[in-house]
Write an enzyme that holds these catalytic residues in place. Structure first.
Site, PDB file in Angstrom:
ATOM      1  N   ASP A 103      -3.506  -1.203  -3.651  1.00  0.00           N
ATOM      2  CA  ASP A 103      -1.991  -1.229  -4.101  1.00  0.00           C
ATOM      3  C   ASP A 103      -1.680  -2.272  -5.194  1.00  0.00           C
ATOM      4  O   ASP A 103      -2.627  -2.980  -5.371  1.00  0.00           O
ATOM      5  CB  ASP A 103      -1.028  -1.685  -2.837  1.00  0.00           C
ATOM      6  N   GLU A 168      -2.759  -4.900   0.484  1.00  0.00           N
ATOM      7  CA  GLU A 168      -3.383  -6.098   0.583  1.00  0.00           C
ATOM      8  C   GLU A 168      -2.117  -7.079  -0.064  1.00  0.00           C
ATOM      9  O   GLU A 168      -2.072  -8.193   0.302  1.00  0.00           O
ATOM     10  CB  GLU A 168      -4.717  -5.914  -0.524  1.00  0.00           C
TER      11      GLU A 168
END
Lengths: 424, 424
Positions: A103, A168
């Site tokens: 991400d 994350e």
């Protein structure tokens, strides 16, 4: 016959173009939160070609959601899977998790970008794009290290457990899901952009939201209202003072030279609906850094106390107190001893490849390392290519030369950590 | 036989329930910008019942859009008409415009409202709802004054030109359109919520937008970025200083006792997308008050100078200057001599009805009076029921008793201003 380290070096040299192409493809896919699948597909296809054991799943089961380290406000994970890809060892060696998140953060003000944030444009040895540094460059370095080992015909004894996780940037639910699925190891490397420094400590962090009350009124008689924006200025100044006090206490030598070891970042403010009205509420959101030796609870208590003081000092806030919430993302702090075998191994590998001693520091930001070490009981070190400075900024880039050097250092570390079959 | 003033008084007393019902129906229709038609329909139906000459049209022709006093960012006026409704006089008298706006500001934080903002809930003589004070109470007072005159069988010599306009809260395009359509008169009353004070001066105002530049970075190394929120604090403080300097200059005795005669209201701020990122831009929007004797241009120049100074005092802003825009709404200031016949007439009527001398002040906010007087060459006085304090606030209300008193004062003023047929 060249030794294994030389084989790795030669392979990386000869396959530079393909390596650049890999990271470029990863950057060209936008993988902001909720849109991770495009980049993940590139990574999955690569792992499939390498013949790794693929474990692809959508996270979000009840075990995850009920875990005390789950801090996540995402409603659906559908269509955006986590990936763990394993290179099984022949047995008898130490295992290693190689963890990277897929991400990326939003692009910010697009006008500040010289090239399209998803161009993957290359100029003077730098590849540009959102996520290039944080951390698709690091992820590519991992994949290239694994490929170099396989392509060089080296058989390792220990398992390599490659993890390409979501979430994350929003608190680590992806890595937590991988831990709960049973993935643990004797060590872990996370190639977040440390600028090739080695970080045995990881700062933790939490997201906060402060609701600042005001009282609406017509702007022409604004003295009859209470501006939530003016009160927000007091809150911002209070948080700046709190940040100052908290950082003056930090004495860990690994934080030496870092201007603000555990920052309180005010990332968002939103107040008011109408230029001619006094705004009756303001929402401030940000990120509070947690020192490696500190608990989340004690940091929370400090901020609560700070806001209480702000309330007491102001007649309006005394009657209409600030509201504090801890929401969304949360990264546990982590800490590895400086003389842990994984540290010694990585430091040695770095010296062998670069001919220089690495810089060892404490990370000024949180990583999934806190979950891997605290929940997954896996020793973690953070080391990767790319400069933090550009990580969430416009014109983010990765220096390709650094990416390949990191890949070589990590590959060499793996050879020594996992052990080479037939080498003893 | 009762005299005309007594007839008016009696009619208003006898028709209290119907009058309350009228304002309640108006408040129960949400008429925020772009949604004015529902309330306008209630007003149109009332005017039709009264037998007034109706002129209902959608504004927005080229003459309007090219007019130098047109400051409007609205794209479409479709479906939300302006209304002018005329009670023709028998001839030989002075004409009067009765102007009220139908648009209301947004409700703000709904949680702050005790009752639904469109409930029209009545309790202890107060009717609650967004727009009750600003200015559906005033509009109802106008309609009741006209109805009382008609129902009492009184024939006036001069015309009454009732205007129910859109866009006042966004800069007066509705009233400007009415002026350009040819509606002018010998005098005008605007029943904005003056709390029954008489305002011969109208403060002007303009909307501004300041773009504050920052530099994005990861929040964990926030010292590598420049926070647009921190820079915004400097801008807010600079604007507070500017407001202070501008108000210290005001010497008009009509502003005596008003804490901030010409406020600079910061109504909105928005910055940042992500709690863990340093925000790279902030947008501040607000409303700058203009003194009756001041030009829009000189006020603009003062703010431009203020921002230039802020730029010069800051290393980052020196290289990345603040951007200032004047957008959307703009209200011209206006001023009527204190001994104008309209003032004398209104003051006398107020004394007759209430037995007290009215308070005469300068308005702390802009109205459409600036357009009526500057563009439409019509002498304007602002006088109406309701307290400014609640105008753009939660739990806005109108004191119904005041609404009827205002209606009676305005009706009596009309009798004297327009003249009664057969009374000379």
């Amino acid at each position: 016959m060249p030794n294994p380290a030389n084989k790795i070096r030669n392979w990386l040299k000869e396959n530079r173009v393909a390596g650049v192409h890999l990271v470029q493809k990863m950057v060209q896919e936008n993988s902001t939160r909720g849109n991770e699948s495009g980049t993940q597909a590139v990574v999955i296809e690569k792992c499939r070609q390498l013949g790794l054991l693929l474990d692809i799943w959508e996270i979000g089961d009840n075990e995850l959601k009920n875990h005390p380290a789950y801090f996540c406000d995402r409603e659906s994970f559908e269509g955006n899977p986590n990936l763990v890809a394993v290179l099984k060892g022949t047995g008898g060696g130490k295992s290693m998790i190689l963890n990277g998140h897929i991400d990326i953060v939003p692009v910010g003000d697009e006008a500040s970008w010289t090239y399209d944030p998803f161009s993957g444009h290359i100029e003077e040895g730098k590849l540009y794009g959102r996520g290039a540094t944080d951390m698709k460059g690091g992820n590519a370095a991992l994949l290239l290290a694994i490929e170099a080992i396989i392509a060089s015909g080296i058989k390792l004894k220990g398992d390599i457990i490659f993890q390409s996780v979501i979430e994350e940037e929003s608190g680590g639910a992806g890595t937590l899901a991988a831990v709960l699925r049973g993935y643990q190891a004797d060590g872990a490397i996370i190639p977040e952009p440390t600028n090739m420094k080695i970080f045995p400590r990881q700062q933790g962090s939490m997201w906060f939201r402060i609701t600042v009350p005001g009282k609406a009124a017509h702007g022409g008689t604004r003295y009859e209202g209470i501006s939530a924006i003016e009160k927000s200025v007091q809150v911002i100044q209070g948080l700046q003072q709190l940040e100052k006090r908290r950082n003056e206490r930090i004495e860990d030598p690994l934080y030496k030279g870092i201007p603000i070891p555990i920052p309180i970042n005010i990332g968002k403010i939103s107040s008011g609906e109408w230029p001619s009205s006094v705004p009756d509420t303001a929402i401030i959101e940000g990120r509070m850094g947690i020192a490696p030796g500190e608990t989340m609870e004690s940091a929370q208590f400090e901020m609560e106390t700070c806001l209480k003081e702000l309330n007491e000092q102001d007649a309006w806030l005394r009657e209409n107190p600030l509201k504090l919430e801890w929401f969304g993302a949360r990264w546990l702090p982590g800490s590895l001893e400086s003389d842990h075998p994984l540290m010694i191994n990585l430091i040695d590998s770095f010296k062998e490849i670069t001919g220089e001693a690495p810089v060892i520091e404490a990370s000024p930001w949180g990583t999934d390392g806190g979950i891997l070490s605290n929940v997954g009981d896996t020793p973690v070190v953070v080391f990767g290519p790319g400069v933090t400075k550009v990580a969430h900024d416009a014109n983010e880039y990765i220096v390709l030369e650094e990416m390949f050097t990191a890949s070589e250092v990590i590959a060499l570390t793996l050879l020594k950590w996992c052990g080479i079959q037939g080498n003893d």
